[in-house]
Design a protein around this motif. Structure first.
Motif, mmCIF file in Angstrom:
data_model
loop_
_atom_site.group_PDB
_atom_site.id
_atom_site.type_symbol
_atom_site.label_atom_id
_atom_site.label_comp_id
_atom_site.label_asym_id
_atom_site.label_seq_id
_atom_site.Cartn_x
_atom_site.Cartn_y
_atom_site.Cartn_z
ATOM 1 N N CYS A 267 0.799 -1.237 0.000
ATOM 2 C CA CYS A 267 0.000 0.000 0.000
ATOM 3 C C CYS A 267 0.828 1.281 0.000
ATOM 4 C CB CYS A 267 -0.966 -0.016 1.181
ATOM 5 S SG CYS A 267 -2.237 -1.286 0.987
ATOM 6 N N LEU A 268 1.477 1.604 1.123
ATOM 7 C CA LEU A 268 2.086 2.941 1.229
ATOM 8 C C LEU A 268 3.036 3.262 0.073
ATOM 9 C CD1 LEU A 268 2.761 3.490 5.079
ATOM 10 C CD2 LEU A 268 0.683 3.796 3.770
ATOM 11 N N PRO A 269 4.014 2.389 -0.265
ATOM 12 C CA PRO A 269 4.960 2.791 -1.316
ATOM 13 C C PRO A 269 4.277 3.045 -2.663
ATOM 14 C CG PRO A 269 5.781 0.874 -0.102
ATOM 15 C CD PRO A 269 4.362 1.078 0.315
ATOM 16 N N LYS A 270 3.410 2.127 -3.071
ATOM 17 C CA LYS A 270 2.815 2.315 -4.405
ATOM 18 C C LYS A 270 1.758 3.412 -4.385
ATOM 19 C CE LYS A 270 -1.242 -0.402 -4.090
ATOM 20 N NZ LYS A 270 -2.555 0.191 -3.979
ATOM 21 N N ASP A 271 1.122 3.629 -3.238
ATOM 22 C CA ASP A 271 0.083 4.661 -3.193
ATOM 23 C C ASP A 271 0.672 6.066 -3.275
ATOM 24 O OD1 ASP A 271 -1.864 2.740 -3.121
ATOM 25 O OD2 ASP A 271 -2.343 2.958 -0.996
ATOM 26 N N ILE A 272 1.824 6.310 -2.616
ATOM 27 C CA ILE A 272 2.383 7.673 -2.717
ATOM 28 C C ILE A 272 2.906 7.907 -4.140
ATOM 29 C CG2 ILE A 272 2.873 7.981 -0.244
ATOM 30 C CD1 ILE A 272 5.861 7.558 -0.908
ATOM 31 N N ARG A 273 3.398 6.855 -4.766
ATOM 32 C CA ARG A 273 3.907 7.040 -6.145
ATOM 33 C C ARG A 273 2.760 7.294 -7.116
ATOM 34 N NH1 ARG A 273 7.914 2.017 -5.112
ATOM 35 N NH2 ARG A 273 9.179 3.110 -3.575
ATOM 36 N N ALA A 274 1.692 6.509 -6.974
ATOM 37 C CA ALA A 274 0.534 6.707 -7.862
ATOM 38 C C ALA A 274 -0.059 8.100 -7.659
ATOM 39 C CB ALA A 274 -0.524 5.644 -7.569
#
Ligand SMILES: NC(=O)c1ccc[n+]([C@@H]2O[C@H](COP(=O)([O-])OP(=O)(O)OC[C@H]3O[C@@H](n4cnc5c(N)ncnc54)[C@H](O)[C@@H]3O)[C@@H](O)[C@H]2O)c1
Ligand SMILES: O=c1ccn([C@@H]2O[C@H](COP(=O)(O)OP(=O)(O)O[C@H]3O[C@H](CO)[C@@H](O)[C@H](O)[C@H]3O)[C@@H](O)[C@H]2O)c(=O)[nH]1
Length: 442
Positions: A267-274
């Motif tokens: 969640c956190l890593p891909k969500d901030i990138r998206a």
């Protein structure tokens, strides 16, 4: 009211079992037939505390069933929760929406009159409005006008998924003005609303943004304390004491202020990138440039851990045995998506170290993701002959280890605590060199 849950992974399997617990008849659908076969036997395909008994109870009673058949799902459901994955696109920051889009496209032709589709996946802002049009275009022409879309982001944490689903901090629903979405979701969540859970009704984009904003805030808080850890390392201060002192200020609070190896997971890593990618598309990229720094600080912690391990091995990994305790991205989960622990283990192995990994629950997933790493069946076996022991996921089992016993089997009594979760005094008393991220040495 009958409910379907489309996509029965970490989020969907939990949501399906919890909806059955609330008293609804539930049908879960996934495109993965193996997962559906396991779930149909009342077993979870992943480790999530408290989920197995719930699933078994409702599969046995017949209230919860699973299928791979879209026509069956369409005919069954009054409300369809879409919980498919939204990973990072390969080679890009943006979100891969193909799984959500395909779920909408496969479900739409089978919808019944007055069906309500509820998106739960984490999606870029603007997705719901687009998907509402897609739904209307692909639903049977004679009932398309009666089909409604709502967006109801999910805030559960792995490891606490059942508790968080049944007793959330808040329910957020994004609906079409004048539509039936709000009324239907009020009915679905009536037991929670009666319990006092805040029920917030808003439009699609705000609902989508609540989710990405929440995860961005959490990631920022973790990276803030890890940035402080870097300064502590440079100045001889202690980030654990710093964090504890900050936490007394109620405006700051101690949650998500744990310094260490940083955030990982699905969640956190891909969500901030998206989120950064989407802001760029919207022409608002400047607003989120700080998230790039949040990401960099986070990734630097992994490199710093490798560096510290190399130092402890005398400047190089060749011919050195490194025990890695932990593979999951956090304790009480078997999820290894973007796991900081495995990232560190793999980097050290690539640099010539003989790495031996142990995790209480994530071994199978870790082996699948990193087949080249060596795995040991117990913490003690991973540590046998090690020149340094790395504590990278803070399972209780590792805090319970007796450093004196472990000290008998390692080559050198050196431990690096990547999660600031071991008791330094206890390890040092047992003759270990204890080092941690953001804390002074001996
Ligand atoms: N895992 C969490 O803690 C959590 C919490 C809140 C929100 N979310 C969000 O929820 C979504 C799902 O996350 P997850 O961790 O459960 O992912 P996951 O990969 O564990 O599960 C997704 C499931 O969807 C299935 N699927 C893929 N395409 C499908 C399709 N077209 N039709 C039906 N099923 C399909 C997959 O086979 C898989 O079982 C993501 O958007 C995530 O960001 C996750
Ligand atoms: O003080 C802290 C707290 C957490 N972490 C790390 O941060 C990551 C994420 O932890 P956590 O947020 O507890 O796990 P998730 O299950 O990924 O949950 C996050 O992501 C979900 C999916 O979007 C959201 O629903 C949740 O609200 C949000 O907390 C893990 O690697 C933790 O080790 C730290 O490094 N320091």
């Amino acid at each position: 009211m009958r409910i379907t849950v489309i996509g029965t992974g970490y989020l969907g399997a939990t949501h399906a079992a919890c909806m059955a617990e609330l008293g609804y008849e539930v049908l879960g659908l996934d495109i993965d037939p193996e997962k559906i076969a396991t779930l149909s036997q009342g077993r979870t395909p992943m480790y999530e505390p408290g989920l197995d008994p719930l699933l078994e109870k409702h599969v046995t009673s017949g209230r919860l069933r699973f299928t791979t058949d879209w026509a069956e799902a369409g005919a069954f459901g009054d409300v369809h929760f879409v919980c498919t994955n939204t990973p990072q696109r390969k080679g890009e920051f943006a979100c891969d929406m193909s799984y959500v889009e395909s779920a909408f496209d496969l479900l739409a032709p089978h919808l019944r009159e007055n069906a309500v589709v509820v998106g739960k996946s984490t999606v870029p802002v603007g997705s719901a409005a687009r998907l509402a049009e897609r739904l209307a275009a692909n639903a049977p022409a004679d009932i398309a006008d009666s089909v409604e879309l709502a967006w109801n982001p999910e805030f559960l944490r792995e490891g606490y998924a059942v508790q968080d689903t049944l007793h959330p901090d808040r329910l957020v629903v994004g609906v079409r003005a004048g539509g039936r979405g709000e009324a239907v979701l009020r009915q679905v969540y009536a037991p929670m609303i009666a319990e006092g859970v805040p029920f917030l009704v808003t439009d699609y984009p705000t609902a989508e943004l609540v989710k990405t904003a929440a995860n961005s805030f959490l990631a920022t808080k973790i990276s803030f304390i890890n940035a402080m850890a870097e300064v502590c390392e440079a100045s001889g201060a202690d980030v654990v004491q710093l964090s504890a002192a900050l936490a007394y200020d109620e405006r700051i609070g101690g949650k998500f202020l744990g310094a260490g190896l940083g955030f990982g997971g699905g969640c956190l890593p891909k969500d901030i990138r998206a989120f950064m990618a989407r802001a760029g598309e919207l022409g608002a990229d400047q607003a989120l440039t700080f998230l790039r720094e949040v990401d960099s600080i986070n990734m630097r912690r992994r490199s710093r851990m490798v560096e510290l391990a190399r130092e402890q091995c005398g400047g190089g990994f060749l011919g050195r045995r490194i025990a890695v305790l932990g593979a999951a991205f956090k304790p009480n989960s078997d999820d290894v998506r973007d796991s900081p622990a495995l990232n560190v283990a793999a980097q050290i192995q690539l640099q010539g170290g003989q790495v031996n990994v142990y995790d209480p629950k994530a071994m199978d997933n870790a082996r699948k993701l990193f087949p080249g790493l060596s795995f040991a069946p117990t913490a003690l076996e991973a540590a046998a002959g090690a020149h340094v022991v790395l504590h990278l996921t803070e399972w209780q089992e590792f805090r319970d280890l007796d450093p004196a016993v472990l000290g008998e089997i390692v080559a050198e009594r050196r431990v690096l605590d990547g999660r600031n979760a071991l008791d330094p005094q206890r390890w040092r008393t047992a003759g270990w060199t204890y080092r941690a991220l953001g804390r002074p040495g001996e």
